[in-house]
Design a protein around this motif. Structure first.
Motif, PDB file in Angstrom:
ATOM      1  N   TYR A 195      -3.134 -31.551 -10.412  1.00  9.78           N
ATOM      2  CA  TYR A 195      -3.823 -32.818 -10.673  1.00  9.78           C
ATOM      3  C   TYR A 195      -4.978 -32.538 -11.621  1.00  9.78           C
ATOM      4  O   TYR A 195      -5.772 -31.616 -11.397  1.00  9.78           O
ATOM      5  CB  TYR A 195      -4.340 -33.410  -9.368  1.00  9.78           C
ATOM      6  N   ASN A 196      -5.083 -33.326 -12.691  1.00 11.00           N
ATOM      7  CA  ASN A 196      -6.147 -33.157 -13.684  1.00 11.00           C
ATOM      8  C   ASN A 196      -6.795 -34.502 -13.953  1.00 11.00           C
ATOM      9  O   ASN A 196      -6.089 -35.511 -14.147  1.00 11.00           O
ATOM     10  CB  ASN A 196      -5.576 -32.585 -14.982  1.00 11.00           C
ATOM     11  N   ARG A 197      -8.128 -34.526 -13.958  1.00 15.78           N
ATOM     12  CA  ARG A 197      -8.839 -35.796 -14.122  1.00 15.78           C
ATOM     13  C   ARG A 197     -10.028 -35.621 -15.050  1.00 15.78           C
ATOM     14  O   ARG A 197     -10.850 -34.704 -14.876  1.00 15.78           O
ATOM     15  CB  ARG A 197      -9.333 -36.285 -12.764  1.00 15.78           C
ATOM     16  N   THR A 198     -10.143 -36.494 -16.057  1.00 18.46           N
ATOM     17  CA  THR A 198     -11.270 -36.472 -16.975  1.00 18.46           C
ATOM     18  C   THR A 198     -12.485 -37.134 -16.325  1.00 18.46           C
ATOM     19  O   THR A 198     -12.362 -38.183 -15.684  1.00 18.46           O
ATOM     20  CB  THR A 198     -10.921 -37.196 -18.278  1.00 18.46           C
TER      21      THR A 198
ATOM     22  N   ALA B  48     -13.590 -32.168 -17.317  1.00 19.04           N
ATOM     23  CA  ALA B  48     -12.468 -32.543 -16.449  1.00 19.04           C
ATOM     24  C   ALA B  48     -12.416 -31.596 -15.257  1.00 19.04           C
ATOM     25  O   ALA B  48     -12.939 -30.479 -15.321  1.00 19.04           O
ATOM     26  CB  ALA B  48     -11.143 -32.489 -17.219  1.00 19.04           C
TER      27      ALA B  48
ATOM     28  N   ASN C 281      -5.723 -37.063 -18.060  1.00 23.00           N
ATOM     29  CA  ASN C 281      -5.436 -37.525 -16.699  1.00 23.00           C
ATOM     30  C   ASN C 281      -3.940 -37.403 -16.407  1.00 23.00           C
ATOM     31  O   ASN C 281      -3.133 -38.177 -16.939  1.00 23.00           O
ATOM     32  CB  ASN C 281      -5.883 -38.973 -16.523  1.00 23.00           C
ATOM     33  N   GLN C 282      -3.583 -36.438 -15.586  1.00 21.24           N
ATOM     34  CA  GLN C 282      -2.184 -36.202 -15.262  1.00 21.24           C
ATOM     35  C   GLN C 282      -2.054 -35.689 -13.827  1.00 21.24           C
ATOM     36  O   GLN C 282      -2.969 -35.064 -13.293  1.00 21.24           O
ATOM     37  CB  GLN C 282      -1.559 -35.153 -16.186  1.00 21.24           C
TER      38      GLN C 282
ATOM     39  N   LYS D 251      -4.675 -41.850  -9.711  1.00 17.07           N
ATOM     40  CA  LYS D 251      -5.294 -42.045  -8.756  1.00 17.07           C
ATOM     41  C   LYS D 251      -4.464 -42.023  -7.561  1.00 17.07           C
ATOM     42  O   LYS D 251      -4.541 -42.836  -6.729  1.00 17.07           O
ATOM     43  CB  LYS D 251      -6.099 -43.239  -8.918  1.00 17.07           C
TER      44      LYS D 251
ATOM     45  N   ASN E 162      -9.703 -30.103 -12.035  1.00 18.53           N
ATOM     46  CA  ASN E 162      -8.285 -29.816 -11.837  1.00 18.53           C
ATOM     47  C   ASN E 162      -8.086 -29.265 -10.433  1.00 18.53           C
ATOM     48  O   ASN E 162      -8.892 -28.462  -9.951  1.00 18.53           O
ATOM     49  CB  ASN E 162      -7.856 -28.795 -12.902  1.00 18.53           C
TER      50      ASN E 162
ATOM     51  N   LYS F 121       1.257 -39.383 -16.369  1.00 19.64           N
ATOM     52  CA  LYS F 121      -0.010 -39.591 -17.067  1.00 19.64           C
ATOM     53  C   LYS F 121      -0.586 -40.928 -16.652  1.00 19.64           C
ATOM     54  O   LYS F 121       0.129 -41.907 -16.516  1.00 19.64           O
ATOM     55  CB  LYS F 121       0.201 -39.569 -18.585  1.00 19.64           C
TER      56      LYS F 121
END
Length: 419
Positions: A112-115, A121, A70-71, A7, A123, A418
């Protein structure tokens, strides 16, 4: 014909990447496409169509978006291309060897990657290409009388930068992963030292050929990909990007085909990832980049005028790339990577007379890198890449011969968190 060209807070980090990227880039590996866009991918020679490791994996195949969780990652590459030419009786070029300046380029990347709650997800990526970059000095030239420079017009060269910002969406459903990533592109271009061609004999738009400073163009394309896990040891992947239809570079309407058109070519990739044992992954990828479809890049270097529809281009052929990569997990906290890539040379002997402005002739790429896990959340990635010297010789503009040469070295580092 004479020629002289010259975040976590995602938005804040992405803006920083944009600001760092704009001063200039200089990659010239697969033509002017980068070998890879993050240190983890560079460590395995740019392979990874069927393998996911961090957010930048989605730059190779958007199907990775639904797999990596999430990374956030940030990386920086220091890229050093060494390029130049040697002329022998190729008037107006000076005899002997001439080297381009500007040998070091910092190139950032951000991912940036978010589920999402629905199991998919999204990105966000910021990364760049460059490579049609040369800066030849104001050398003494016996062919020029009192004038200087490789084309008798002072310092000469071209500078192209391409910046991409993508927002992707993907998900994993059983053994199948897929992803799509609409991508915004920004180009910046400048040329200098082309005054002999800034007239109605050579160009359809005199005054828009050279020494006009930087011009910018924008456009949008789509990247998409699939990945299928045949079994826990074997996966296959397919990815591609559409042609990016870019706005015209009006300041160079007399240089680029069709009054300043310079679109970004389409490409397609396929790959396999195989795990012969739990700590080792082997990768094999194939890629084609369709440079010949872009008139300013693929049209022949002779015939017609600069800037005309169907006019003079750089003569580049399509590029085919073969990539081999290996990743070995030595232990819980240390991973090692190595890779090799072979890219066909887009510049033929008949095109060296313009190719000296963008001598992207290299073929063999060697890669080594690794990842050190710092704690449960943070990993440090690194890579070193060396591109072997390669030369291409051909006829000059009015006889004689010209030999292009290039080799490259780069080092990159990145941080992934992560969360």
């Amino acid at each position: 014909m004479m020629m002289r060209l010259q975040k976590p807070r995602v938005t804040g980090v992405a803006a920083l990447c944009l600001a760092m990227a704009l001063p200039g880039m200089g990659q010239a590996t697969e033509g002017y496409f980068a070998l890879a866009y993050g240190p983890a991918q560079r460590g395995v020679g740019g392979a990874g169509v069927a393998y996911s490791v961090d957010p930048m994996s989605a730059a190779i195949n958007p199907a990775s978006i639904g797999e990596i969780g999430n990374q956030m990652s940030f990386g920086l590459e220091l890229f050093s291309p060494r390029r130049g030419f040697t002329a022998n009786g190729a008037n107006p070029l000076p005899n002997g060897e001439t080297r381009s300046g500007h040998d070091f380029f910092p190139i950032p990347n951000f991912g940036y990657n978010r589920t999402l709650e629905n199991g998919a997800a999204f990105n966000v990526l910021v990364y760049g290409n460059g490579g049609m970059n040369t800066s030849y000095p104001d050398v003494v030239n016996s062919n020029c009388g009192t004038a200087t420079g490789i084309f008798c017009g002072g310092k000469a060269g071209v500078d192209l930068m391409q910046l991409f910002v993508s927002v992707g969406y993907g998900r994993k459903e059983g053994n199948l992963s897929w992803g799509v990533a609409p991508t915004f592109a920004l180009q910046r271009f400048a040329a200098r030292g082309l005054a002999p061609f800034d007239n109605s004999t050579y160009s359809v738009s005199p005054g828009n050929v050279t020494n006009n400073g930087y011009d910018y163009s924008t456009g949008v394309g789509l990247r998409a990909g699939l990945k299928y896990e045949i079994n826990p040891r074997l996966s296959v992947g397919l990815a591609g990007q559409t042609r990016f239809h870019m706005s015209k570079l009006d300041k160079y309407a007399g240089l680029f085909e069709n009054y300043g058109s310079f679109d970004i070519p389409a490409s397609v990739s396929a790959g396999v990832a195989f795990k012969p044992r739990s700590d080792l992954t082997l990768m094999f990828d194939l890629q084609r980049i369709f440079y010949s479809d872009i008139g300013a890049v693929g049209n022949p270097t002779t015939g017609g005028q600069f800037g005309a529809p169907g006019g003079v281009g750089f003569g580049w052929d399509d590029v085919d790339v073969v990539r081999l990569g290996a990743e070995w997990q030595q232990g819980p906290d240390m991973t090692w990577r190595m890779g090799y890539a072979y890219a066909t040379n887009p510049v033929g002997p008949e095109d060296v007379k313009l190719g000296l402005l963008a001598p992207g002739v290299v073929e063999h790429h060697l890669s080594f890198g690794g990842a050190k896990k710092l704690n449960d959340h943070d990993t440090l990635d690194f890579a070193v890449n060396y591109v072997l010297p390669h030369k291409v010789s051909g006829p000059g503009m009015f006889g004689g011969t010209v030999e292009l040469d290039m080799h490259q070295l780069s080092a990159s580092i990145g941080w992934t968190r992560k969360f």
